[in-house]
Design a protein around this motif. Sequence first.
Motif, PDB file in Angstrom:
ATOM      1  N   SER A  60       0.822  -1.219   0.000  1.00  0.00           N
ATOM      2  CA  SER A  60       0.000   0.000   0.000  1.00  0.00           C
ATOM      3  C   SER A  60       0.848   1.256   0.000  1.00  0.00           C
ATOM      4  CB  SER A  60      -0.948   0.001   1.211  1.00  0.00           C
ATOM      5  OG  SER A  60      -0.222   0.005   2.423  1.00  0.00           O
ATOM      6  N   ASP A  61       2.076   1.176   0.542  1.00  0.00           N
ATOM      7  CA  ASP A  61       2.963   2.345   0.564  1.00  0.00           C
ATOM      8  C   ASP A  61       3.431   2.732  -0.835  1.00  0.00           C
ATOM      9  OD1 ASP A  61       2.769   2.817   3.228  1.00  0.00           O
ATOM     10  OD2 ASP A  61       4.707   1.974   3.792  1.00  0.00           O
ATOM     11  N   SER A  64       0.419   5.034  -1.364  1.00  0.00           N
ATOM     12  CA  SER A  64       0.174   6.090  -0.376  1.00  0.00           C
ATOM     13  C   SER A  64       1.440   6.833   0.042  1.00  0.00           C
ATOM     14  CB  SER A  64      -0.508   5.489   0.862  1.00  0.00           C
ATOM     15  OG  SER A  64      -1.723   4.859   0.515  1.00  0.00           O
ATOM     16  N   HIS A  65       2.573   6.106   0.137  1.00  0.00           N
ATOM     17  CA  HIS A  65       3.827   6.727   0.603  1.00  0.00           C
ATOM     18  C   HIS A  65       5.003   6.259  -0.256  1.00  0.00           C
ATOM     19  CE1 HIS A  65       1.779   8.191   4.224  1.00  0.00           C
ATOM     20  NE2 HIS A  65       1.228   7.001   4.305  1.00  0.00           N
ATOM     21  N   HIS A 175      -6.028   9.964   3.935  1.00  0.00           N
ATOM     22  CA  HIS A 175      -4.997  10.168   2.915  1.00  0.00           C
ATOM     23  C   HIS A 175      -4.589   8.843   2.265  1.00  0.00           C
ATOM     24  CE1 HIS A 175      -0.684  10.115   1.775  1.00  0.00           C
ATOM     25  NE2 HIS A 175      -1.012  11.228   1.139  1.00  0.00           N
ATOM     26  N   ASP A 176      -4.527   7.768   3.068  1.00  0.00           N
ATOM     27  CA  ASP A 176      -4.076   6.461   2.581  1.00  0.00           C
ATOM     28  C   ASP A 176      -5.198   5.665   1.923  1.00  0.00           C
ATOM     29  OD1 ASP A 176      -1.684   7.209   3.659  1.00  0.00           O
ATOM     30  OD2 ASP A 176      -1.784   5.859   5.385  1.00  0.00           O
ATOM     31  N   LYS A 250      -5.967  15.516  -2.005  1.00  0.00           N
ATOM     32  CA  LYS A 250      -4.891  14.711  -1.427  1.00  0.00           C
ATOM     33  C   LYS A 250      -3.685  15.555  -1.027  1.00  0.00           C
ATOM     34  CE  LYS A 250      -2.842  10.172  -1.912  1.00  0.00           C
ATOM     35  NZ  LYS A 250      -2.890   8.902  -2.655  1.00  0.00           N
TER      36      LYS A 250
END
Length: 276
Positions: A60-61, A64-65, A175-176, A250
């Motif tokens: 997921s990062d 998202s990151h 956000h994620d 976002k």
Amino acid sequence: MNKYFQLIRIQNLAIAIIAVLIANYMIKDTNFELLVLSIICVCLTMAFGNVLNDVLDLESDYISHPQRPIPLNNITVIKAKKIAIILLLIIFIVSFFLNIYALMFLIFIIIPMLIGYNFFLKGVPLVGNITVSLLLSFVFIFTEIVFLQEIQITIIPSLLVFGLSFIREFIKDIHDYDGDKRYGVNTLPVIIGQSRSLYLSVVFICIFSVFAFIPYFSKYYNIKYFISLIILVEIPLFLLVSLLIKNPDKLMLIKIISWLKMINIAGLLVILISNN
């Protein structure tokens, strides 16, 4: 070296050190060895949790990151796992220098909660947010147990830290949303949607803003708390509410999350002012 600082979230560790120092100031104990021991335990535990989180949230990062060290391939997953194991072993070794109450709180409450959050609770709506917020608020309580072997002085500050941390963690979930939804992490924003979650975050902020005044009206803290709370926490939170309602894209969420970190630091300053 910078990539390892990013992995363990060196900025978050610095904030935790400030929290330990403020807790120590409240306790008014000048035992330097216990202070250093508290800082080491808190930093090691937070670093372990951050590394473990990056390892488990790798997929997921990427969404998202993507700027984190593992998605950028600056640090391999295998190396990150080794770092997490080493940190955990050092935590167990250092914990034996604590008094029995602090040792039990660290080994039987904090560490299991930290591991449980990363493996099982992150995707449980609100439970994951509550768990990580409790862990952050435990910095004050843990420090008091290390020094005094009891929990009394730091309860109110811990509750304030919990409230601010919960708001930030919930907005981080918003956000994620894209990454969590794609990889089946069922946070509350994934379940009810981003729009409803944004309005719910406003509700959480309003609830916190009201309850944060209780220490003053119950005469636990004096006028210094009331004034500093309004200037350093309440007004910034009110401004964030307006941004959440008017421009919740976002990019703005990223800015709001950063600002909430600054408000958390301001909250620590409120605690320091109130105990001066």
